[in-house]
Scaffold this motif. Structure first.
Motif, mmCIF file in Angstrom:
data_model
loop_
_atom_site.group_PDB
_atom_site.id
_atom_site.type_symbol
_atom_site.label_atom_id
_atom_site.label_comp_id
_atom_site.label_asym_id
_atom_site.label_seq_id
_atom_site.Cartn_x
_atom_site.Cartn_y
_atom_site.Cartn_z
ATOM 1 N N THR A 160 -4.906 6.327 -0.683
ATOM 2 C CA THR A 160 -4.815 6.629 0.743
ATOM 3 C C THR A 160 -4.397 8.081 0.988
ATOM 4 O O THR A 160 -3.955 8.424 2.081
ATOM 5 N N ASP A 203 -10.134 6.398 2.498
ATOM 6 C CA ASP A 203 -9.627 5.755 1.289
ATOM 7 C C ASP A 203 -10.532 6.007 0.092
ATOM 8 O O ASP A 203 -11.756 6.155 0.231
ATOM 9 N N ARG A 205 0.825 -1.210 0.000
ATOM 10 C CA ARG A 205 0.000 0.000 0.000
ATOM 11 C C ARG A 205 0.864 1.268 0.000
ATOM 12 O O ARG A 205 0.470 2.288 -0.560
ATOM 13 N N ASP A 235 -7.976 -4.908 -1.956
ATOM 14 C CA ASP A 235 -7.008 -3.854 -2.232
ATOM 15 C C ASP A 235 -5.589 -4.369 -2.403
ATOM 16 O O ASP A 235 -4.721 -3.632 -2.856
#
Length: 281
Positions: free
Chosen positions: A234, A239, A31, A214
């Motif tokens: 993010t 989100d 992420r 995700d």
């Protein structure tokens, strides 16, 4: 395959049997792929919500002497992107940066779709299931509702599961009892425990679980038969999920391609809508 920082991390993690804690670290790293090479082990541990020794053990599990060696490797393979991104970020305000982040997420999704096999397989599984339960709770409920709304125009029996509670397992059992063979799940952070439990229950009931999440290292990965990742943004307080939404429409297209009467159903709907004056021209 994309050469983005996230794609390189995914490739680095492939083939390794990771513990739940290590999968959590991997998920966090994917992420924040662009920033990870510049984080200390303590900073990464704080982001992932684990202990610093867990980060060290994770690096060793990947074949490195420790976290410094892992970080050095990440810096060596991808310094230009970081520098370019930092320079570019300075030119945008925070709202523009959020949009630019989502543009990059869509690029990553496009690169992944260069191999259409997973999506086509998912489309066949979903088309063959009647009824077709579609699950999405909390942050993912809007993705599930959007898919179910359009899917109902081409699929004979779509059942939306967007409310949790003790009846969720009952509704999954009812779908399985009525002939369902697959379940589609949209799973976005923060991942509710109830979703993972529902997916485990669905598999116990004999359903194949297709999941849009995700990350390939999302907590629901172990509860899915086929997981197709689509990154979330993010950059804002909450989100953003442009890529998961688009992947849902791609899956819808693949499912429609696998349904022999999809076009006829669409035409029948259009005829009914016209006779009722349903839409303003």
């Amino acid at each position: 395959m994309s050469d983005s920082p996230a794609a390189r991390l995914q490739k680095l993690f492939e083939g390794h049997r990771l513990t739940p804690t290590q999968r959590r670290i991997a998920h966090c790293m994917v992420r924040g792929a662009a920033d990870v090479p510049f984080l200390s082990s303590v900073e990464l541990a704080e982001l992932a919500g684990v202990s610093q020794p867990s980060v060290t053990r994770f690096a060793v599990a990947l074949g490195f002497d420790g976290y410094p060696a892992l970080r050095r490797h990440l810096r060596e393979v991808a310094p230009p992107e970081r520098a370019a991104a930092a320079a570019q970020d300075d030119a945008y305000n925070e709202y523009q940066q959020a949009v630019q982040g989502e543009i990059e997420n869509l690029r990553r999704l496009s690169a992944m779709l260069a191999d259409p096999a997973p999506v086509e397989e998912a489309g066949r599984l979903l088309a063959a299931s009647s009824p077709l339960p579609v699950l999405g709770l909390r942050a993912a409920s809007s993705q599930a509702r959007g898919f179910a709304y359009f899917a109902a125009k081409v699929h004979p029996d779509v059942r939306l599961l967007d409310e949790g509670g003790s009846m969720l397992a009952d509704r999954i059992d009812a779908a399985a009892g009525a002939g369902a063979s697959a379940l589609l799940c949209f799973a976005l952070p923060r991942h509710p425990r109830e979703v993972a439990e529902a997916l485990d229950h669905a598999r116990e009931a004999g359903l194949k679980v297709v999941t849009v999440a995700d990350s390939a290292f999302a907590p629901v990965a172990r509860s899915s038969d086929l997981l197709i990742p689509a990154p979330v943004g993010t950059g804002l307080a909450f989100d953003t999920a442009c890529a998961p939404m688009l992947l849902g429409r791609v899956l819808l297209e693949a499912m429609a391609d696998a349904l022999p009467d999809a076009q006829a159903r669409l035409e029948a709907f259009d005829a009914r809508a016209a006779s009722r004056g349903l839409f303003v021209e």
